[in-house]
Design an enzyme around this catalytic site. Structure first.
Site, PDB file in Angstrom:
ATOM      1  N   HIS A 122       0.770  -1.164  -0.053  1.00  0.00           N
ATOM      2  CA  HIS A 122      -0.158   0.047   0.046  1.00  0.00           C
ATOM      3  C   HIS A 122       0.832   1.317  -0.107  1.00  0.00           C
ATOM      4  O   HIS A 122       1.600   1.421   0.788  1.00  0.00           O
ATOM      5  CB  HIS A 122      -0.860   0.018   1.085  1.00  0.00           C
ATOM      6  CG  HIS A 122      -1.739   0.990   1.334  1.00  0.00           C
ATOM      7  ND1 HIS A 122      -3.076   1.196   0.370  1.00  0.00           N
ATOM      8  CD2 HIS A 122      -1.834   2.458   1.948  1.00  0.00           C
ATOM      9  CE1 HIS A 122      -3.556   2.474   0.730  1.00  0.00           C
ATOM     10  NE2 HIS A 122      -3.090   3.278   1.455  1.00  0.00           N
ATOM     11  N   ASP A 158      -7.477  -1.755   4.166  1.00  0.00           N
ATOM     12  CA  ASP A 158      -5.932  -1.449   4.689  1.00  0.00           C
ATOM     13  C   ASP A 158      -5.654  -1.362   6.105  1.00  0.00           C
ATOM     14  O   ASP A 158      -5.115  -0.362   6.545  1.00  0.00           O
ATOM     15  CB  ASP A 158      -5.436   0.221   3.779  1.00  0.00           C
ATOM     16  CG  ASP A 158      -5.817  -0.090   2.255  1.00  0.00           C
ATOM     17  OD1 ASP A 158      -5.563  -0.970   1.938  1.00  0.00           O
ATOM     18  OD2 ASP A 158      -6.119   0.904   1.838  1.00  0.00           O
ATOM     19  N   LEU A 695      38.651  46.056 -32.614  1.00  0.00           N
ATOM     20  CA  LEU A 695      38.628  47.201 -33.223  1.00  0.00           C
ATOM     21  C   LEU A 695      39.671  47.531 -34.061  1.00  0.00           C
ATOM     22  O   LEU A 695      40.119  46.937 -34.971  1.00  0.00           O
ATOM     23  CB  LEU A 695      38.760  48.389 -31.993  1.00  0.00           C
ATOM     24  CG  LEU A 695      37.749  47.884 -30.886  1.00  0.00           C
ATOM     25  CD1 LEU A 695      37.999  48.729 -29.735  1.00  0.00           C
ATOM     26  CD2 LEU A 695      36.195  47.894 -31.329  1.00  0.00           C
ATOM     27  N   CYS A 728      40.687  44.271 -41.797  1.00  0.00           N
ATOM     28  CA  CYS A 728      40.840  44.694 -40.206  1.00  0.00           C
ATOM     29  C   CYS A 728      42.370  44.557 -40.063  1.00  0.00           C
ATOM     30  O   CYS A 728      43.066  45.510 -39.168  1.00  0.00           O
ATOM     31  CB  CYS A 728      40.207  43.817 -39.137  1.00  0.00           C
ATOM     32  SG  CYS A 728      38.571  43.589 -39.581  1.00  0.00           S
ATOM     33  N   SER A 827      43.130  54.024 -42.507  1.00  0.00           N
ATOM     34  CA  SER A 827      42.481  54.365 -43.600  1.00  0.00           C
ATOM     35  C   SER A 827      41.414  53.284 -43.976  1.00  0.00           C
ATOM     36  O   SER A 827      40.293  53.836 -44.347  1.00  0.00           O
ATOM     37  CB  SER A 827      43.188  54.554 -44.882  1.00  0.00           C
ATOM     38  OG  SER A 827      43.686  53.144 -45.409  1.00  0.00           O
TER      39      SER A 827
END
Length: 924
Positions: A122, A158, A695, A728, A827
């Protein structure tokens, strides 16, 4: 104990005759466990009749062991045992009845019919929660512990004496399903085996149950008991829903806008404390004083105590949906274009369903309507996972209980894992690009959450062909609100569908995407050439070729990202384990430039995706077309919606919105130094998001007189004029030793005079147009300033005469002094800046080369290895080329020093830009 009793006890141990009474997988596993004990004999199995052609698994298991099987629809009629049933039971001469799980009423003539009695399982800690729905009531009542009892059956419900009990703490995340699967089932099977051993050994106790604290709870299989009372606290609502999750579900009633009512069932509840929901939509529930709120995380319900519970899933009729989708239409059409392999898998899947349901399978077969229960769900999930190697949860069965729906879902998972199109056709507004003897359809909308959509207020950008200055098309221009939609989609995918994709599957998706990019490389190169002015042959080899390489390279890293174990000082007398985890950051924003549109996207995004992040990218506003075509390919590759988002737009609007958004946790940017500084400030001000910046550069190239001059001229030309100077790492300043200066210049000018300038799609063209007019105008101003400051212009310096398009003549300046503007500033165009130096003063030229605030790349040409290594040691730059230039590779890290930024693209180091390290310490 006398000798006779001892012998009798030993006989019981060695030849105990057992009858199993019950049903289900649980009972079948108990049977298997008992059969492992050779000292016991299972003489009969008593179970329920077949449901149609579907036999209970206990009967199937018993038959496989040649154990007699008896199937009774009922053991008694009007409270009186059926004589024919009793006769069949008595025929097996059982000494012990074992009832692992039994839904039938068993007469006392059977319970007491075995000499040693009957033991029952149970699922509660008796005497609490007597009755058929003990597990549900354990959760509904908010018990802190759950458990099970094995007891001696008597004539009560039960109430018999206890043999043994086991218990475990209930977790806040437990549902009826989870507590059963993690404890009640596995530990219950073991305990039933132990109980039988104890009975056989004569050590099984009979402890009389107390009536103190005893409860008898209503059966939850009755629909009237499944009704959710909303007039209670949030905890009460939560406990009731989880007590019926995943079967049968808590019943609630939705009051629709027209006043009609719809009965639904709730699943997946949790207590909610995350604050107000965003963009919630009211839903009226019968019995709830205030409206519930449908939001992206589910359905939010306020209890009488002012606290909230959130429901994730709702069942409408036979269809399970995400609660967040209550007001939405179906998000996808069913797949119809199945491959032969997928159709073969459909047959295999149908055989799995048929083995479980014991019935013929059709497209409309409903798993639950055919009689399947919760344990059948577990079996289906495990068998499908084993057969097809796909991630699957019980929830998937409830979301798609009909066979055709389930197969559709399976195919989507398979395609997602192997990189299939998921059956989805990519629809968008676009234009037909007819160029390079090709006819290419190109998207022009934003790409958000797996779909192409118009920008807010239908804002658009003109995209200009730099070769002839005509408008190619109009492309959607993202607003701040559009960016927010993309971020929200990426955020949802990161914590949702993308987390379900394993690292290895992620790599497979990336490889599929790379394969598609290769399949369409001529289309992509054509678009790139027309959109950005890149020479087609260079676009094909470098712009597209290196993009494909990047996706394949990082795909290989997906399942190799790992942490470390770290030896630390133990906390005596205990031990300590410390290890690190490498985890994805979350939503990443990417902002890329216009010089290599697809390659810059790929360099950043491939590492980002490999690390497990989701992302949105704002490509350069002048040339976003390859990024949009790439987005189309990502759908065909099978990436889940929201993982990749592409938003063309202006940097001041869309780019700024990406940098400012609080849900973006990482930003990768390539562009100018001034904009990079602004980006970095925005990252700090918004939410201190991690950023990596590639950058500006003013890369020095030093050419010594002892070099191979032919090679130096060839690579010196490439270092400046490669990709029209829009590079770059272009050599922004050449230092040429005085002894070879004039000859170097002479050879450069000779090669320039023979350089073919023109249509980038022409295979003989070596130099195409600059990307856009504003950039060309800046190059003209740059040259004018160089002349004004006294530098010697020996070639070019102007727009190519008598030619339509943004064509700028390759330019050479000599006699450039260190204090001149053109000696200090980039540039970003085809302009060669040459200064002399004396070979006797190497220290001075190194000082001059390092005087720049930039430190992206550098180069040296010399045959003296000591001189080359000294240069590499002393130069302040992220990349050093020796006797070569522009030789980059996807496996080699790329990034700069000083005001050229920080962080790396490419190579293993790039992954660190998109990962966070978590340290875990455990004391034991």
């Amino acid at each position: 104990m006398d000798l006779l009793s001892i012998e009798h006890q030993q006989q019981i141990k060695s030849n105990l005759r057992i009858a199993i009474i019950g049903q289900s997988n649980f009972a079948a596993d108990v049977l298997e466990l008992i059969l492992e004990r050779s000292k016991f004999q299972v003489v009969g199995v008593f179970t329920i009749p077949d449901k149609g052609s579907r036999e209970d698994v206990l009967a199937t298991t018993a038959a496989s062991h040649n154990i007699p099987v008896f199937k009774f629809a009922s053991w008694r009629r009007k409270g009186v045992p059926l004589p024919e049933v009793l006769e069949q039971y008595r025929s097996v001469k059982a000494e012990l009845n074992v009832l692992p799980f039994c839904s039938q009423f068993i007469p006392m003539e059977v319970i007491d019919g075995a000499r040693l009695g009957s033991i029952c399982y149970h699922p509660s800690i008796l005497p609490r929660h007597r009755g058929a729905s003990a597990i549900s009531w354990t959760l509904i009542e908010g018990d802190e512990v759950a458990g099970f009892s094995i007891f001696w059956a008597d004539d009560g419900l039960d109430t018999g004496p206890l043999l043994l009990q086991r218990q475990t703490n209930l977790e806040p995340t437990d549902t009826l399903d989870t507590i059963y699967k993690r404890f009640l089932y596995p530990e219950g099977v073991k305990a039933m085996g132990l109980a039988v051993d104890m009975v056989a050994d004569g050590t099984a106790p009979k402890i009389v149950q107390t009536e103190v604290g005893a409860t008898y709870d209503p059966a939850m299989f009755k629909v009237e008991n499944q009704q959710l009372c909303l007039a209670q606290s949030a905890v009460g609502i939560f406990n009731f829903v989880r007590g019926l999750d995943s079967v049968p579900g808590a019943v609630a009633t939705v009051v629709l806008d027209d006043g009609t009512e719809e009965q639904v069932r709730f699943f997946g509840a949790h207590l909610y404390s995350a604050g107000p929901v965003k963009d919630g939509k009211a839903l009226k529930l019968k019995g709830l004083a205030k409206p519930a709120w449908v939001h992206e995380g589910g359905l939010l319900i306020e209890g009488t105590d002012g606290a909230f519970v959130n429901v994730r899933r709702i069942k409408r009729g036979t269809k399970m949906i995400n609660a967040s989708d209550w007001f939405k239409q179906a998000e996808h059409q069913p797949i119809t274009d199945f491959s032969e392999d997928e159709l073969a898998k459909k047959v295999q899947l149908a055989s799995i369903w048929q083995a479980i349901l014991k019935a013929p399978i059709e497209g409309a077969t409903d798993f639950f309507a055919a009689g399947a229960g919760s344990m059948d769900v577990v079996r289906l999930v495990e068998e499908v996972k084993d057969a097809f190697d796909v991630p699957l949860e019980n929830e998937n069965v409830f979301m798609a209980p009909v066979f055709d729906e389930f197969f559709d879902q399976l195919v989507r998972n398979l395609r997602q894992g192997s990189g299939g199109a998921g059956g989805k056709q990519v629809e968008y507004k676009g234009f037909q690009l007819k160029a390079n003897k090709r006819d290419i359809r190109v998207p022009t909308q934003l790409f958000i959450n797996g779909e192409f959509v118009d920008a807010e207020k239908n804002r658009v950008l003109d995209i200009v062909n730099p070769t002839d200055e005509t408008v190619l098309c109009e492309v959607a221009c993202a607003s701040t609100n559009d960016v927010d939609k993309a971020v929200q989609a990426a955020h949802k995918a990161f914590f949702g569908s993308w987390k379900q994709v394993s690292a290895r599957q992620r790599g497979q998706l990336m490889l599929k995407l790379a394969d598609l990019m290769e399949q369409y490389k001529e289309d992509l190169a054509t678009i790139e050439s027309v959109d950005s002015g890149a020479v087609y042959t260079l676009a094909l080899k470098t712009h597209i070729g290196m993009s494909i390489d990047a996706w394949r390279y990082f795909a290989g890293w997906c399942d190799k990202i790992q942490g470390n174990t770290i030896p630390v000082n133990p906390a005596r007398p205990n031990n300590v384990l410390t290890f690190t985890r490498k985890e994805p950051i979350g939503v990443c924003g990417l902002v890329t430039p216009w010089n290599y549109p697809l390659m810059m996207l790929s360099w950043k995004m491939a590492a980002c995706i490999a690390a497990g992040n989701t992302c949105l990218i704002k490509p350069a506003q002048t040339c976003p077309l390859t990024a949009l075509k790439f987005a189309e390919l990502s759908v065909l590759a099978g990436f889940p919606p929201g993982v990749i988002n592409v938003l063309p737009g202006k940097g001041s609007d869309a780019g700024q919105a990406v940098a400012d958004h609080p849900l973006v946790r990482k930003l990768g940017f390539t562009g100018s130094t001034p904009i990079g500084k602004h980006i970095m400030k925005s990252c700090a001000d918004s939410n201190l998001k991690k950023c990596s910046l590639e950058l500006g550069g003013k890369s020095p190239l030093v050419i010594f007189a002892d070099c191979d001059l032919d090679k130096a001229v060839k690579h010196g030309m490439s270092s400046v004029f490669f990709n029209k100077g829009e590079n770059c790492i272009a050599a922004g300043r050449l230092f040429v030793e005085d002894r070879i200066h004039d000859e170097f210049v002479r050879r450069v000018l000779k090669d320039l005079r023979s350089m073919t300038i023109g249509d980038p799609l022409n295979r003989s063209t070596a130099h195409g147009p600059q990307n856009h007019k504003a950039h060309m105008d800046k190059l003209i101003e740059y040259c004018e300033r160089g002349v004004a400051e006294g530098a010697k212009l020996v070639y070019g310096g102007c727009r190519v005469p008598n030619m339509k398009g943004y064509f700028f003549t390759p330019t050479v300046f000599t006699d450039v002094e260190d204090n001149m503007f053109i000696a200090q500033e980039e540039s970003f165009g085809p302009i060669m800046i040459i200064s002399k130096f004396n070979g006797s003063d190497v220290d001075s030229v190194m000082t001059r080369a390092n005087r720049s605030e930039y430190g992206l790349a550098s180069g040296v040409f010399t045959k003296d290895i000591s001189k080359a290594l000294s240069f590499a040691d002393r130069i302040e730059a992220g990349t050093v080329f020796v006797n070569v230039y522009n030789k980059t590779d996807v496996a080699a890290p790329f990034g700069g020093f000083k005001q050229s930024g920080f962080g790396k693209d490419l190579g293993q180091e790039a992954l660190n830009e998109y990962l966070k390290t978590k340290c875990v310490t455990i004391e034991y």
